[in-house]
Design an enzyme around this catalytic site. Sequence first.
Site, PDB file in Angstrom:
ATOM      1  CE  LYS A   1      -4.338  -1.491   2.274  1.00  0.00           C
ATOM      2  NZ  LYS A   1      -5.037  -1.316   3.502  1.00  0.00           N
TER       3      LYS A   1
ATOM      4  CE  LYS B   1     -14.062  -1.957  -0.536  1.00  0.00           C
ATOM      5  NZ  LYS B   1     -14.341  -1.236   0.697  1.00  0.00           N
TER       6      LYS B   1
ATOM      7  CE  LYS C   1     -10.729 -11.376  -2.063  1.00  0.00           C
ATOM      8  NZ  LYS C   1     -10.400 -10.996  -0.692  1.00  0.00           N
TER       9      LYS C   1
END
Length: 333
Positions: free
Chosen positions: A119, A203, A200
Site C-alpha cells: 500500500k 475495490k 480477486k
Amino acid sequence: MAGPKTRKTIFSGIQPTGVLHLGNLIGAISLWVREQDKHDNIFCVVDLHALTIPEAIEAKRLRASSLDVAALYVACGIDPDKSIIFLQSQVREHAELAWILNCVTPMGWMNRMTQFKSKSEGQESVGVGLYAYPILQAADILLYHTDLVPVGEDQRQHVEITQDIAQRFEGLFGYHFTRPEIMVQKVGARVMGLDDPEAKMSKSSTNPRHAIGLLDEPAVILKKLKSAKTDSRTAVDAEDPGAGVRNLLTIYHAFAGGSWDEALRRFDGQGYGALKTGVAEAVIAGLEPIQRRFHALRSEEGELMAMLGRSAEAAAARAEATMRDVRAAVGIW
Ligand code: TRP
C-alpha cells in the site's frame, strides 16, 4: 464474561472507500447473512481505517460513503435486529485501544506486514497511520473478544498479528483477550476480476471494467459483463471451463441458486455471448431488490442514523466493559 458463551462472536469490517462490488456480496456479505442466526455478529464500517490513505479519500464524501456501506449491509440482508452494524468512529474505544496496543507492539513485527509494503509503494509521503493500520484492526477485533473473523485470505497476516499482540499484552499486563481465528471462505465463493480472472475482484482496481458495483445500473452491468475476459474458445465446455468462464459461472450460480451442476448444464455448449447475457440477466434481477432497498434506506437518512446510533450504543457498551479492565490493567484512568 457472564456465564459460558453459547454463540461465537464474529467481527468483520469493510472500509468505506469505493463502492462495494459483487465480490464483497458473494464472497462475504451473503455468507454473513446466511449464518447470522448462528452467531453473535458485529459488522463495522471502518471509517478510521479509511483515513490511513488521506490522498485516496474525499473527506467530504467519507461520511456519505460510510452511510452507503452501512445501508448496503442492510440492503443485502444483514438484519440490524440480529446483528450489530455500526460506524467505527462512533465508538471511541477503537482509537483508545489502538493507542494502547501501539505502545506494546514491537516495530519489528510491523516491519513484516506485507500489506503496508504494497500500500505504501509509490506513495510520496506515507502516514504513520498506514503503518499502524494492523494495530487498529487488532483493536477492532480484541475489543469485543471476537472468536471468528470472516475475511479474505489477504487478511490472514492481520489476524495473526492480532493473536500475537493479544499474547504479548497478556504477558505484559496479565489481561486475557480472546484469541481470534480467521474464518476463510471456501474457494467457490471467490469472485475474480472481470478483466483478469486470475486476480480477486477488488475495490482498488483502476480498470472500470474490473468489478460490478452493487449499485451499477442494468445497462452498465450488461456492458461490463459483455467485455469480461474469457479465452480463445467460443463455447462453454462444462468439462473444462477456463478461468474467465468459470468466474462468470460462479457469479451466475450465486444469483440463480440451484446447484453448481445445474449452472454448468444450463450453459454447456452455448456461445460466450449467450453466457454473458444469461449471467447479466441473473445479476440484474438479483441486484434489483438490493438496490431498491438501498435507495429506500438512503432516502431516510434520519432513520438510518438512528439505527446506527442504537447499534453504536450496543457496541460501545461491550467495548466499554473491555476497556474498563484494560485501563486498570495498564494503569490509566
Ligand atoms: N483490513 C480489512 C480489509 O481491508 C478491514 C478491517 C478493518 C477489518 N478492521 C477489521 C476486517 C476487523 C476484519 C476485522 O478488508
